[in-house]
Design an enzyme around this catalytic site. Structure first.
Site, short mmCIF file in Angstrom:
data_model
loop_
_atom_site.label_atom_id
_atom_site.label_comp_id
_atom_site.label_asym_id
_atom_site.label_seq_id
_atom_site.Cartn_x
_atom_site.Cartn_y
_atom_site.Cartn_z
N ARG A 39 0.82 -1.21 0.00
CA ARG A 39 0.00 0.00 0.00
C ARG A 39 0.86 1.27 0.00
NH1 ARG A 39 -3.60 2.77 4.40
NH2 ARG A 39 -5.35 3.58 3.18
N ILE A 65 -7.13 7.56 -0.90
CA ILE A 65 -6.99 6.12 -1.04
C ILE A 65 -7.84 5.49 0.05
CG2 ILE A 65 -4.86 6.13 0.36
CD1 ILE A 65 -3.92 3.69 -1.22
N SER A 66 -8.67 4.53 -0.29
CA SER A 66 -9.62 3.95 0.65
C SER A 66 -8.91 3.18 1.77
CB SER A 66 -10.58 3.01 -0.07
OG SER A 66 -11.38 3.69 -0.99
N ALA A 67 -9.59 3.04 2.89
CA ALA A 67 -9.10 2.21 3.97
C ALA A 67 -8.97 0.77 3.48
CB ALA A 67 -10.05 2.27 5.15
N PHE A 209 -17.53 7.94 0.28
CA PHE A 209 -16.67 8.10 -0.89
C PHE A 209 -16.88 9.48 -1.50
CE2 PHE A 209 -16.36 3.52 -0.68
CZ PHE A 209 -15.20 3.20 -1.35
#
Length: 221
Positions: A39, A65-67, A209
């Site tokens: 990541r 950037i998503s969890a 989001f």
């Protein structure tokens, strides 16, 4: 003063996999794919010490950037097989794209911010051996009709309603995963299976989001 410990790359990936297991991600192919993609490569240097945290982080162009847990939930719900052709809307830094590419036959990713699309494409080409990925700048609301139909479609941006164009590009028997809801409210992550008798909807979890927007962003390169 003692400096805070920054996880090494193997530690980081082990922490991320633990977070996924803790939120119910059990598919071994998904866990393996997530563990194989560092990541930290997809995060700005200023935030790389936080790469193992199960939280969204800022990236360029005002995006995030998503969890990892959200990436895991979406990926598992998508049920990607090695024969799948996948469309991703909202590639961002390319992290989710790279994970999908570990699972699918082919991944097409559309990103409305040209600098993000270019950086994600260059990063994946430079750092990861993923020849089955195509990342391009474009209007994600339109999908990619020239490459349709798709076996799987994933949206990393929230739509007020399920986009009709994207639904038409999903193969019968295919699966779409996307957040739905107003941008200033908690949205709902849903899974849609397209059947011959119509779509079958399942709710997955509340999420937040960025909104799905039409057009290509007017970024300064």
């Amino acid at each position: 003063m003692t400096q805070a410990h920054t996880p090494s790359d193997p530690e980081e990936r082990a922490q991320i996999v633990f977070a996924l297991r803790s939120c119910g991600i059990t598919d071994p192919r998904v866990l393996e794919a997530v563990e194989s993609v560092p990541r930290r490569l997809f995060i700005d240097r200023a935030f790389r010490a936080r790469a193992a945290e199960d939280t969204p982080l800022p990236i360029a162009c005002g995006q995030t950037i998503s969890a990892p847990s959200v990436v895991g939930i979406m990926t598992q719900a998508l049920a990607v097989t090695p024969r799948c052709k996948v469309l991703e809307i909202g590639a961002g830094s390319g992290y989710q794209t790279a994970i999908l590419a570990r699972l699918a036959r082919r991944v097409y990713a559309v990103e409305r911010h040209r600098p993000l699309a270019r950086a994600a494409r260059e990063l994946i080409e430079r750092e990861l051996d993923l020849p089955n990925v195509t990342i391009m700048a474009g209007d994600g609301t339109l999908g990619l009709p020239d490459q349709a139909p798709f076996d799987r479609i994933l949206l990393a941006a929230a739509a007020e309603d399920v986009p009709r164009d994207l639904m038409q590009q999903l193969r019968v028997g295919g699966i779409m995963v996307l957040p739905v809801g107003q941008s200033d409210d908690i949205q709902q992550l849903i899974r849609i299976e397209k059947t011959e008798n119509g779509p079958v909807y399942s709710e997955l979890s509340p999420v937040r989001f960025v909104p799905l927007l039409e057009g290509v962003a007017a970024d300064l390169d």
